[in-house]
Each structure stands twice: as structure tokens, then as C-alpha cells.
Enzyme design. Structure first.
Site, PDB file in Angstrom:
ATOM      1  N   LYS A   1      -9.914  -2.554   1.425  1.00 51.61           N
ATOM      2  CA  LYS A   1     -10.525  -2.431   0.096  1.00 51.61           C
ATOM      3  C   LYS A   1     -12.027  -2.577   0.244  1.00 51.61           C
ATOM      4  CE  LYS A   1      -9.609  -1.341  -4.047  1.00 51.61           C
ATOM      5  NZ  LYS A   1      -8.994  -0.030  -4.274  1.00 51.61           N
TER       6      LYS A   1
ATOM      7  N   SER B   1      -6.197   4.013  -6.410  1.00 52.04           N
ATOM      8  CA  SER B   1      -6.399   2.710  -7.060  1.00 52.04           C
ATOM      9  C   SER B   1      -5.810   2.750  -8.470  1.00 52.04           C
ATOM     10  CB  SER B   1      -7.881   2.343  -7.061  1.00 52.04           C
ATOM     11  OG  SER B   1      -8.313   2.029  -5.751  1.00 52.04           O
TER      12      SER B   1
END
Length: 627
Positions: free
Chosen positions: A194, A394
Site C-alpha cells: 500500500k 482499492s
């Protein structure tokens, strides 16, 4: 008292003057619109269908408000809806009035590989119907050339050429500046890959992020080469892209000639010469201007051939950043999209739902709001099919989890199943200026988050635990949707971004296919005839005034946003850096608290004007103050 009265009179006079200026500007624009008439020969009953793409191709164009138009703060390039282009090209195949299709890509700034491949497929169908397709640009970029490669004739200006850059590039990293300013960046995250927060915590990519990004760029680059090579098998694409210096040296730096000798373009000529060639095929225009040809106006053609929006397959578009609250088209606002869907479920006799996703993600709360509305559609018995466009990562994947089946393309960017939160505090910055803070507390969370004095360890731990909890929820939603264990999903999650081909192999998507395939599948699942099934696009329909404002904006927006030569690209690059820096600072200071967002995805989708949906500037500010 006299002073106060005098000051008040001055303020009222200023207000009245600005309101008068607003009215003058408004009625001036109204007069210009009503008095507008097309140039002679611009629109005729037959000729070449002209796609003058002076802007970008997007899933859902942003709406330009009156304030943005009058204050000059709207985007400086147009946005063309992908489905409009495809529909126009499909109609042109069998329309005897369309003698040819012409692509003017001089002002084109891109649209992402999925969209480019879809337009290329539509152009191939036009050529299969024995109609010529001609493309022109001074300088072709990667996206522009991916479309142009499907033309029967590719022209470039002798002073231009083809600039194949390939996938990849650099991001800005602010850790050094943040340290110098004394800003303390608190990051709460889950996911090895991430990397959205890395610009604020590192001076370079982490090894994990670099590895994943290299794999993604390599896959997309190979797909691009495959598509272009299939469209132009005789062009030396691989050699030209791998050794541009050799190609340039062979022709003494004449990049137009380099494109010609390597088979990337068919003809060199200026715009007038190109127009004369089109006139030989499509007919001459009434205008005496050099290079004019009989033209069928694209906007009018789209309007004439746009199918009625009255089908039983609901199509919900989730395009752009996912944000809390409400927003216009081109931004995926949680309240707006969920309200649109719930209203459609109540008022329309829908038999199935297709969710078209083209978003890198954003707010977790807004993503969940949209997902909740889609779940209500399932509760009514509607089959739900997700169709992924350029990017569905996402938060874009979060809203996809209710799907019965997910369609994507090999070039789709998806995954990035991870969560983060980021909060700056400025105790170090203030200390450099001699400013400190002090106070009293009754609990460990009193006054938190304290951006001036710093956060407490308890607050930081609670925030991290909260992010970890949301990540578990995210993984659980995906596991339930994909019929896998949470452990199996966690292994392919961790915030990593995948190309569509790999995503299909690891089970994040089910099939390859575009929006049309998703609509047909939704029809089959609803026991409707796929050949007869029609779509109902669940979008805010513009009123007459909004349509009027948009028509003015379309005429005002020029095509000066795209570079015309190799050196001019630096202006576009500099603007891109500036917009990225502004966007990053805004995300750091004003972004949603907990986010499911994708840093890598933003370089692969359609270019969007950062303020396309906003209304800034003096007039907008005054309207908000006095409205």
C-alpha cells in the site's frame, strides 16, 4: 457610527458592482451562444465523420457549472464519453452518408489503455465495413498512436512524428521537505504494497512497491505493443520503441521521417494536405479554406444516433475519485451515487444491474455507501454484474464486491486491497517559529487529534487498530465475493495492484469483456434476450440550463492542452507535476480520514482536470457568501 455606515456602503457598492459584472458576463455568454452559427461547410448531410478529439476520453465527463465557466476555472480540455464514441462509430459502419471516419488527434491527451483498445476495436469494425479511417496528428503520444494504429491511413506533420514513451515514470516524494518543515506525518496502514503513503514517509519507492509497479508496467506495456502490432503488423514497433536514438540517428534527427521509414505512419504532410486527401474520399466542403472537406459534425451525429435511455438493464457508473457527500458527474460521490441507484430501484422496472467502475478508489465511507446501495439491488432479486474499465482498484474494488460476476480487460488495473489513514501534525513546524502548546486533559483522547501539539500514543494505537479492522472487513468482503478464504485473499491483497490478466488468474475477476459483454450477461441472468436487452444509464440527467452551459463550455475549450512537438512535452510534464503536488498536499491535509486508494493507478487512467467538477474563483466565492 458614521464610519461603520460608510464602510457598509462601500461593501454594498462592491457587492452590487460584482453582481452587475456577473450579469454582464452571463448575458454576454448567452448572446454568444444564441448568435452562434457553424462555419460554412462545417456540417453537411454526407461526408467524413470527424472525431476532433481535443481532450481526453473518459467513462463519464465532468459537469461544468456556470460559475466555473464564467470565472474561467473550468478545465481547459474537453472530455469525450467513451460510449458516445463507440456508438457513433458503430452507427457509421452502415450509414451511407458517412464516406470515411477522420481522427484529428492533434489535441488528444489520452484515455487509458482499456478505452483506447475499445475505440480501436470500433475502428476495426468500420474498416471491415469497407470504409476508410484516416488519422492525423503533429505528434502522436502512446494513447493517441494506439488509436491511430487502427486507421487505414496514418498521417503526421513533417515536423512531428511518433513519440512512444512506454509505461512508467516517476512520482514526487515529499519526505525531505516534510522533515525540513518539521511536519510529523502519522500513518496508519495495512498492506505491504500500500504505497499511497510512501511519498509522505520515504524519499523513494520501497523495494516492494518498485517490484510490484515494475511488473504492472511491464504487463501493460506488453499489451500495448501487442495491440498496436496486431493493428499494424508491418510497422517496426518494438525496435522503434526500444531504440529511439538509433531510429533518430538513422534519419539525422528527422522524427517525422523516422516514423515513416519504420512504418509507423503512412504519409507526411501538414493539416491542409491531409484535408485535401480526405476531400478526395469524402467530398469537398463549401468553404474555400485550404484543407477543408465535407464534414459530419461528431456532436450532432452522436445526438442523432444515441439510443433512448429506457432499458431494463440498469447501468450505474462509478467514475473518478470516490469521495464523501455529493458531487457532479465524473466524481464518484457516495451520497450522490447511492441516491441515484436507490431512486432508480424505486421508480424503474429494472431487471438487472451493471456497475461500470473506472475509479482508483478513495474514501472508505463513501465506498461502503455505494456498496450498500448495490447490495439493496441484490436484495430486490436483481443480478449484479460489474464491468471494470481502465481502473477498478482499492475503493473501486470495494464497490465491486457485491457482484455475481466481474468482467475486466487484460489492461484493467485492479486489486490494491489495502487501507490507510494519514494525519499530519505541526508541532515541529510551530516549534521552529517559537510556538508551543499546553493544556489539560481528562482522558487520553482529550483534544485529539491535536494537529498543533501532536497526537498521543493511545490515539495513534486506536487509529491503527481501526485501520486494521477495516482491512479485515475489506478482505472479508472480497473473500465472500470470490468464494475464497480470508487467508487466501490476504495473500493476494496487501495493497498490491494487478493487471487484468493476472487478476483473472488469481481469481479477482471472472472473465474478459467490455461493457457490452457485461450488459449481455446481465440480460441472460435476468432471463432476457441479450440481443434485445437495452441499458438504462443511472445518471443525473442535466437540465436545459446545464446542457446550455455545457454547450458554451465545449465551444470555449480549445485544443492547446496537448504538446505539438517533443520539446513542448515538458510543458505538459511540468503541469502534471504541479497538479500532482497540489493533489498530494490536498490528500495529506484534507483527504478522507480512512482511505482505500491507489497511488499507482492514477498514471494509467484517463487524464482528468483536477478542478473539472469544482467551482472556484471570485464569482463562485461571492455566490457562496451572498447566496
Amino acid at each position: 457610527m458614521a464610519f461603520v455606515k460608510g464602510a457598509w456602503r462601500i461593501l454594498v457598492a462592491i457587492k452590487d458592482g460584482l453582481v452587475l459584472l456577473f450579469l454582464l458576463l452571463f448575458f454576454g455568454a448567452l448572446y454568444a451562444a444564441l448568435s452562434y452559427s457553424p462555419k460554412p461547410g462545417k456540417t453537411v448531410s454526407s461526408g467524413a465523420l470527424l472525431l476532433d478529439l481535443d481532450g481526453s476520453i473518459v467513462e463519464q465527463p465532468a459537469e461544468i457549472g456556470a460559475m466555473a465557466l464564467l470565472s474561467g476555472s473550468g478545465p481547459d480540455a474537453k472530455e469525450y464519453r467513451l460510449s458516445d464514441i463507440v456508438a457513433a462509430l458503430d452507427a457509421a459502419r452502415s450509414d451511407p452518408k458517412v464516406k470515411a471516419v477522420v481522427l484529428n488527434l492533434d489535441g488528444f491527451v489520452g484515455g487509458g489503455q482499456v478505452a483506447m483498445a475499445r475505440v480501436g476495436k470500433a475502428l476495426d469494425a468500420v474498416r471491415a465495413a469497407k470504409k476508410p479511417v484516416l488519422a492525423y496528428a503533429t505528434l502522436y503520444s502512446d494513447d493517441g498512436y494506439q488509436i491511430a494504429a487502427h486507421a487505414s491511413e496514418v498521417w503526421s506533420d513533417p515536423l512531428g512524428g511518433v513519440a512512444i514513451m512506454g509505461r512508467g515514470g516517476s512520482n514526487l516524494y515529499y519526505k525531505g521537505l516534510i522533515d525540513k518543515l518539521g511536519v510529523n506525518t502519522h500513518v496508519y496502514r495495512v498492506g505491504t504494497y500500500k504505497s499511497f503513503v510512501e511519498p509522505f514517509t520515504r524519499t523513494e519507492q520501497s523495494p516492494e512497491a518498485k517490484q510490484a509497479n515494475q511488473a504492472l508496467a511491464g504487463s501493460l506495456w506488453q499489451n500495448w505493443q501487442d495491440d498496436v502490432t496486431k493493428a499494424r503488423p508491418n510497422a517496426k514497433i518494438a525496435a522503434y520503441a526500444a531504440n529511439p536514438l538509433v531510429a533518430a540517428q538513422a534519419v539525422g534527427g528527422d522524427m517525422g521521417k523516422a516514423g515513416l521509414t519504420n512504418g509507423l505512419v503512412d504519409k507526411l504532410g501538414d493539416e491542409a494536405a491531409f484535408g485535401e486527401r480526405v476531400a478526395q474520399i469524402a467530398g469537398e466542403a463549401a468553404s474555400d479554406k485550404a484543407g477543408s472537406f465535407a464534414t459530419i459534425d461528431f456532436a450532432a451525429y452522436v445526438k442523432a444516433h444515441k439510443p433512448a435511455n429506457d432499458g431494463q438493464i440498469g447501468v450505474l457508473t462509478v467514475a473518478g475519485d470516490i469521495v464523501d457527500g455529493e458531487a457532479g458527474p465524473g466524481t464518484a460521490a457516495g451520497d450522490t451515487i447511492s441516491d441515484l441507484l436507490l431512486t432508480a430501484l424505486d421508480e424503474k422496472d429494472l431487471k438487472a444491474l451493471v456497475v461500470r467502475v473506472d475509479s482508483p478508489g478513495g474514501s472508505v465511507m463513501a465506498s461502503e455507501k455505494i456498496r450498500g446501495a448495490i447490495v439493496k439491488a441484490k436484495a430486490k432479486g436483481l443480478p449484479v454484474v460489474v464491468s471494470m474499465a481502465n481502473v477498478a482498484a482499492s475503493g473501486g474494488y470495494w464497490v465491486s464486491t457485491p457482484a455475481d460476476i466481474i468482467f475486466a480487460e487484460p489492461d484493467t488495473i485492479t486489486g490494491s486491497i489495502g487501507v490507510f489513514g494519514i494525519l499530519p501534525s505541526f508541532e515541529g513546524t510551530l516549534a521552529k517559529m517559537g510556538i508551543t502548546t499546553d493544556g489539560v486533559r481528562t482522558t487520553p483522547l482529550s483534544g485529539q487529534p491535536d494537529v498543533a501539539g501532536g497526537t498521543t500514543p493511545e490515539f495513534n494505537q486506536i487509529m491503527q487498530l481501526g485501520v486494521e479492522d477495516i482491512y479485515r472487513r475489506f478482505v472479508g468482503l472480497v473473500a465472500q465475493s470470490r468464494k475464497k478464504s480470508p487467508q487466501a485473499i490476504d495473500a493476494i491483497a496487501q495493497g498490491r495492484v494487478w493487471d487484468g490478466g493476472t487478476a483473472r488468474q488469481i481469481g479477482l475477476v471472472d472473465r474478459f469483456g467490455g461493457l457490452e459483454d457485461a450488459i449481455a450477461e446481465a440480460a441472460r441472468r435476468a432471463k432476457l434476450d441479450p440481443a434485445k436487452a437495452k441499458a438504462y444509464y443511472i445518471e443525473k440527467q442535466p437540465d436545459s440550463f446545464a446542457a446550455f452551459v455545457q454547450s458554451i463550455a465545449d465551444r470555449e475549450q480549445g485544443d492547446a492542452s496537448a504538446p505539438r512537438d517533443m520539446l513542448a512535452r515538458q510543458a505538459l510534464i511540468q503541469r502534471g507535476w504541479a497538479m500532482q503536488a497540489v493533489s498530494d498536499v490536498r490528500a495529506l491535509v484534507m483527504g478522507a480520514g480512512v482511505r482505500a486508494d491507489c497511488l499507482e493507478c492514477r498514471g494509467y487512467g484517463a487524464p482528468r482536470a483536477d478542478n473539472a467538477a469544482d467551482e472556484h474563483g471570485l464569482l463562485a466565492t461571492l455566490a457562496r457568501l451572498w447566496g
